[in-house]
Design a protein around this motif. Structure first.
Motif, PDB file in Angstrom:
ATOM      1  N   MET A 159       0.743  -1.145  -0.437  1.00 45.77           N
ATOM      2  CA  MET A 159       0.034   0.177   0.029  1.00 45.77           C
ATOM      3  C   MET A 159       0.802   1.297  -0.006  1.00 45.77           C
ATOM      4  O   MET A 159       2.279   1.081   0.630  1.00 45.77           O
ATOM      5  CB  MET A 159      -0.995   0.001   1.474  1.00 45.77           C
ATOM      6  N   PHE A 160       0.198   2.861  -0.279  1.00 46.39           N
ATOM      7  CA  PHE A 160       0.768   4.063  -0.529  1.00 46.39           C
ATOM      8  C   PHE A 160       0.125   3.978   1.003  1.00 46.39           C
ATOM      9  O   PHE A 160      -0.430   4.714   1.174  1.00 46.39           O
ATOM     10  CB  PHE A 160       0.736   4.372  -1.527  1.00 46.39           C
ATOM     11  N   GLU A 161       1.907   5.226   1.538  1.00 44.61           N
ATOM     12  CA  GLU A 161       0.896   5.699   2.691  1.00 44.61           C
ATOM     13  C   GLU A 161       2.111   6.894   2.846  1.00 44.61           C
ATOM     14  O   GLU A 161       3.325   6.754   2.004  1.00 44.61           O
ATOM     15  CB  GLU A 161       1.666   5.229   3.867  1.00 44.61           C
ATOM     16  N   VAL A 162       1.274   8.187   2.967  1.00 46.78           N
ATOM     17  CA  VAL A 162       1.870   9.572   3.292  1.00 46.78           C
ATOM     18  C   VAL A 162       1.709  10.481   4.358  1.00 46.78           C
ATOM     19  O   VAL A 162      -0.135  10.056   4.658  1.00 46.78           O
ATOM     20  CB  VAL A 162       2.393  10.372   1.857  1.00 46.78           C
ATOM     21  N   ASP A 163       2.108  10.940   5.154  1.00 45.48           N
ATOM     22  CA  ASP A 163       1.388  11.795   6.012  1.00 45.48           C
ATOM     23  C   ASP A 163       1.546  12.646   6.244  1.00 45.48           C
ATOM     24  O   ASP A 163       2.155  13.496   4.969  1.00 45.48           O
ATOM     25  CB  ASP A 163       2.646  11.035   7.850  1.00 45.48           C
ATOM     26  N   TYR A 164       0.670  13.565   7.062  1.00 45.71           N
ATOM     27  CA  TYR A 164       0.531  15.151   6.527  1.00 45.71           C
ATOM     28  C   TYR A 164       0.899  15.824   8.343  1.00 45.71           C
ATOM     29  O   TYR A 164       0.129  15.168   9.117  1.00 45.71           O
ATOM     30  CB  TYR A 164      -0.515  15.545   6.502  1.00 45.71           C
ATOM     31  N   GLU A 165       1.244  16.522   8.370  1.00 44.99           N
ATOM     32  CA  GLU A 165       1.275  17.325  10.071  1.00 44.99           C
ATOM     33  C   GLU A 165       1.092  18.953   9.171  1.00 44.99           C
ATOM     34  O   GLU A 165       1.628  19.938   8.009  1.00 44.99           O
ATOM     35  CB  GLU A 165       2.497  17.459  10.621  1.00 44.99           C
ATOM     36  N   GLU A 166       0.796  20.204  10.303  1.00 44.98           N
ATOM     37  CA  GLU A 166       0.510  21.370  10.369  1.00 44.98           C
ATOM     38  C   GLU A 166       1.552  21.558  10.351  1.00 44.98           C
ATOM     39  O   GLU A 166       2.610  21.515  10.935  1.00 44.98           O
ATOM     40  CB  GLU A 166      -0.958  21.891  10.964  1.00 44.98           C
ATOM     41  N   GLY A 167       2.230  22.698   8.256  1.00 48.08           N
ATOM     42  CA  GLY A 167       3.056  23.902   9.236  1.00 48.08           C
ATOM     43  C   GLY A 167       4.427  22.965   8.293  1.00 48.08           C
ATOM     44  O   GLY A 167       6.150  22.700   7.997  1.00 48.08           O
TER      45      GLY A 167
END
Lengths: 356, 356
Positions: free
Chosen positions: A32-40
């Motif tokens: 599976m593909f995965e990428v994370d996001y965090e503000e800033g």
């Protein structure tokens, strides 16, 4: 663009046997593909990893406030062994329109496309090749802040999972029976009907259960304001051919802008068939079905591609369309779109995107 | 009824320090309640276990089709050390009405109540006692089938998590400023507006962000059909006191039937104040605010209990209510309800439920 790192599984799963017909959305591939996001920080650490369970706090916002977006598209293997995606740019564009409505941060288009290509390439041996089969691709975003106040999340996960699939309807291209719903409402202008998000689907379940109990496979929705104008079918957009003219409801703010809908409109225009995107009332549909002027009716969607409608039911009336057989235009749309998807036909520029 | 087994944590977390004011929904206690559902088997293995992350398949239906329900209520510790729940029967009843709309199986009322009492009892040392604080209780259900077709899930998880909280609004009982929204719509009759489910909350985010940017803390919604009648505030129901009469929008199918709303109506009736549950248009609200006939305006909800509204903004007009100060009735409702919640006042029969 950030490089997508690849971590291959040490324990590949067994692929579905050739003898069993594939169903829809039950089997998942090795990665599976995965990428994370965090503000800033933005989206970070894009990766293809072994398919795995998600570990999430029970307070994750997605469980409480429905901040989630999904897409659906398919990969096909041509007779020469090429891997083709069908109009992924349209899905990427729509995903970001959904994200915008749902206050989810935009996903860079280049990263999105590269992620699709990379994960499909890694699991290319999972693409089935029997007629009517394909690799269904499900990109989705979930909000992950462990917080119970109501506001947009500051952290997200964007993932892509893959599922080898057969026909969405077990009946294949046999005409389906559709229930026109006049009690429950799916969405309304000003709401989230245009976005591809869970809230629209859970809203549809009660009517779907009611329709199933009556022997109908899908629900056709009326608008929430006048309870009169045709909107869309459960998992599809809807087309009518009346007196030689192809009619589909206009995109009005509460209807999902389908990629297959757009493809059918393009093809019909190319073929010189008169098409109309406009308001169409249930009264007009019923009158055309009664008089026999309704020549064809079909649904369009990524999962089913094109699905002929053989019967419409409104209140107590059952209306048979095209003698319960698939219509000529419906068949032509199906053959052309699947032909382009499978690389047998050449579609308009940009419709087929090869995965190397 | 099934016995709820209890597995206590071996590593209790540090409780929030007394010096820091508590915020809302960021800290969670040592334990949580959990029970699973499987079609044909029903709800099974109810348990209080150490608070832990959830392990879920990425294809779990909750991530894609929004099949999720939540509730919110609070536990308080009285001066004598008794633990009280406020009207849990109302939350349980509403949870099952939401479940019904969302095609989630019913949760047995007795099990639900016992689960609330058991988990609160286990974590009773986490109930804060400073003025304005309480233990917020979040029951919620998620759909867990690993399946991408659209239909009700066959498996679910029902959980209860607990969070020691302070005031929902950092400003406490200071009057809030409310933005009357005339573009976005939260819900419409026939949809899921009556159900406590994620889809309604994600639908509210874009307008909330817009209102925040303009300096308003909440959005007041108009109905989706006429774009004219007052519905509810983001996380609250809304009340107006106009010429001595207390008016709140009637429950019309798209408004959440709030427990605090019901409590305020009961109290006002008991106090001999005239109350009206009816349609109220934004024009009527604006006219009453302009003429000064609007004496008070307040929101009600479990998180904030009662929240005075000091300013309404509609289109370009800003209307000050009650000179920006908390009104007499608003204060009386707040004092009475929190008094009953804290065991200082005796409420109507059944409003306070003790946890032994």
């Amino acid at each position: 663009m950030q490089t997508i790192r690849i971590e291959r599984t040490a324990c590949p799963k067994e692929k579905p046997g050739k003898e069993n017909p594939l169903t829809f959305g039950t089997i998942f591939t090795d990665h599976m593909f995965e990428v994370d996001y965090e503000e800033g920080k933005g989206w970070y650490d894009p990766r293809v990893v072994p398919y795995h369970k998600l570990e999430l706090e029970p307070s994750s916002m997605v469980f409480h406030y429905g901040q989630e977006m999904f897409e659906g598209l398919k990969a096909y293997k041509t007779e020469e062994g090429k891997i083709l995606l069908f109009r992924p740019d349209k899905n990427i564009e729509r995903a970001n329109r959904s994200n915008d409505r749902l206050c989810i941060p935009e996903i860079p288009e280049e990263l999105f496309l590269e992620a699709l290509k990379t994960v499909v390439s890694v699991d290319q041996d999972w693409i089935p090749t029997k007629p009517g089969t394909s690799l269904y691709i499900r990109p989705f975003v979930i909000a992950t802040d462990p917080f119970l106040g109501v506001r947009p999340s500051h952290t997200y996960k964007f993932m892509i999972i893959l599922s080898p699939v057969g026909a969405y309807y077990a009946s294949g291209l046999d005409p389906v029976k559709i229930w026109i719903e006049d009690d429950y409402v799916r969405a309304v202008k000003g709401g989230i009907g245009e976005a591809k998000t869970g809230g629209n689907y859970v809203a549809s379940l009660a009517a779907q259960v009611k329709a199933h109990d009556e022997g109908y496979s899908q629900v056709l929705w009326l608008d929430g304001v006048h309870r009169k104008y045709i909107e869309e079918v459960g998992a599809m957009n809807i087309f009518f051919k009346i007196n030689g003219v192809v009619i589909t409801p206009e995109l009005n703010g509460s209807i999902l802008p389908g990629v297959t809908r757009d493809s059918v409109l393009s093809l019909c225009r190319e073929w010189g068939i008169k098409v109309e995107e406009r308001k169409i009332s249930v009264d007009e549909v019923v009158a055309a079905a009664r008089s026999g002027e309704m020549e064809e009716c079909f649904g369009t969607g990524t999962a089913a591609v094109v699905s002929p409608v053989g019967e419409l039911r409104f209140e107590e009336e059952r209306m048979s369309i095209g003698g319960g057989k698939i219509g000529e235009l419906t068949q032509r749309c199906y053959d052309t779109i699947t032909g382009i998807q499978l690389g047998r036909l050449t579609g308009p520029a940009g419709w087929s995107v090869e995965v190397k």
